[in-house]
Motif scaffolding. Sequence first.
Motif, PDB file in Angstrom:
ATOM      1  N   HIS A  25     -41.108  11.148  -0.665  1.00 16.87           N
ATOM      2  CA  HIS A  25     -39.830  11.519  -1.301  1.00 16.87           C
ATOM      3  C   HIS A  25     -39.910  12.758  -2.375  1.00 16.87           C
ATOM      4  O   HIS A  25     -39.368  13.536  -2.566  1.00 16.87           O
ATOM      5  N   ARG A  28     -40.403  15.729  -0.573  1.00 21.86           N
ATOM      6  CA  ARG A  28     -39.037  16.433  -0.210  1.00 21.86           C
ATOM      7  C   ARG A  28     -38.465  16.929  -1.238  1.00 21.86           C
ATOM      8  O   ARG A  28     -38.066  18.080  -1.065  1.00 21.86           O
ATOM      9  N   ALA A  29     -38.695  16.491  -2.465  1.00 22.43           N
ATOM     10  CA  ALA A  29     -38.166  17.070  -3.569  1.00 22.43           C
ATOM     11  C   ALA A  29     -38.769  18.397  -4.085  1.00 22.43           C
ATOM     12  O   ALA A  29     -37.821  19.324  -4.294  1.00 22.43           O
ATOM     13  N   VAL A  31     -40.073  20.447  -1.779  1.00 21.42           N
ATOM     14  CA  VAL A  31     -39.720  21.381  -1.040  1.00 21.42           C
ATOM     15  C   VAL A  31     -38.370  22.061  -1.251  1.00 21.42           C
ATOM     16  O   VAL A  31     -37.940  23.389  -1.228  1.00 21.42           O
ATOM     17  N   ARG A  32     -37.360  21.182  -1.589  1.00 22.15           N
ATOM     18  CA  ARG A  32     -36.034  21.431  -2.060  1.00 22.15           C
ATOM     19  C   ARG A  32     -35.882  22.031  -3.210  1.00 22.15           C
ATOM     20  O   ARG A  32     -34.925  22.808  -3.501  1.00 22.15           O
ATOM     21  N   GLY A  33     -36.844  22.021  -4.301  1.00 23.36           N
ATOM     22  CA  GLY A  33     -36.589  22.661  -5.498  1.00 23.36           C
ATOM     23  C   GLY A  33     -37.317  23.868  -5.549  1.00 23.36           C
ATOM     24  O   GLY A  33     -38.028  24.550  -4.490  1.00 23.36           O
ATOM     25  N   ALA A  36     -37.877  27.624  -3.141  1.00 23.40           N
ATOM     26  CA  ALA A  36     -37.327  27.381  -1.677  1.00 23.40           C
ATOM     27  C   ALA A  36     -35.776  27.039  -1.851  1.00 23.40           C
ATOM     28  O   ALA A  36     -34.958  27.316  -1.148  1.00 23.40           O
ATOM     29  N   ALA A  37     -35.211  26.625  -3.206  1.00 20.93           N
ATOM     30  CA  ALA A  37     -34.102  26.444  -3.465  1.00 20.93           C
ATOM     31  C   ALA A  37     -33.302  27.766  -4.032  1.00 20.93           C
ATOM     32  O   ALA A  37     -31.914  28.013  -4.161  1.00 20.93           O
ATOM     33  N   ALA A  80     -45.278  24.484  -0.704  1.00 19.76           N
ATOM     34  CA  ALA A  80     -43.978  24.754  -0.430  1.00 19.76           C
ATOM     35  C   ALA A  80     -43.769  26.133  -1.135  1.00 19.76           C
ATOM     36  O   ALA A  80     -42.891  27.058  -0.472  1.00 19.76           O
ATOM     37  N   ALA A  84     -42.506  29.705   0.597  1.00 23.28           N
ATOM     38  CA  ALA A  84     -41.181  30.140   0.275  1.00 23.28           C
ATOM     39  C   ALA A  84     -41.099  31.202  -0.133  1.00 23.28           C
ATOM     40  O   ALA A  84     -40.210  32.267  -0.016  1.00 23.28           O
TER      41      ALA A  84
END
Length: 118
Positions: A25, A28-29, A31-33, A36-37, A80, A84
Amino acid sequence: MPEVIATLCRENGNPARGGLRGALHPARAAVRGGLAAHPHGRVTDPQPGRMAMSIRQPIGVAGIVVPWNSPAYLCIRALAPALAAGCTAVVKMPGQAAMTAALMGEILASVPELPREW
């Protein structure tokens, strides 16, 4: 997903629940932050009268040395943002996590958006 959890538990001694919550988890955070975000970068005001700017552009090769204590999360957290930004990355996984390294290599190889040139 069960294979990933089993590998993390086997190599790192994480309990099954802890392996999922403790490594996947937060990964995943990660990668999303970050970059990448914000694909084009961002501007923030860290304090009045100051401005901080991050720009997404590749500047070279990211050398990533991953420690043994949480290899999946720590590798993804470093890899990540480099991917990105469009950078090439060389990852040195710990010898104690050989199965995790092999599994992560398989997963990354299956991502169609990543370039295939070696």
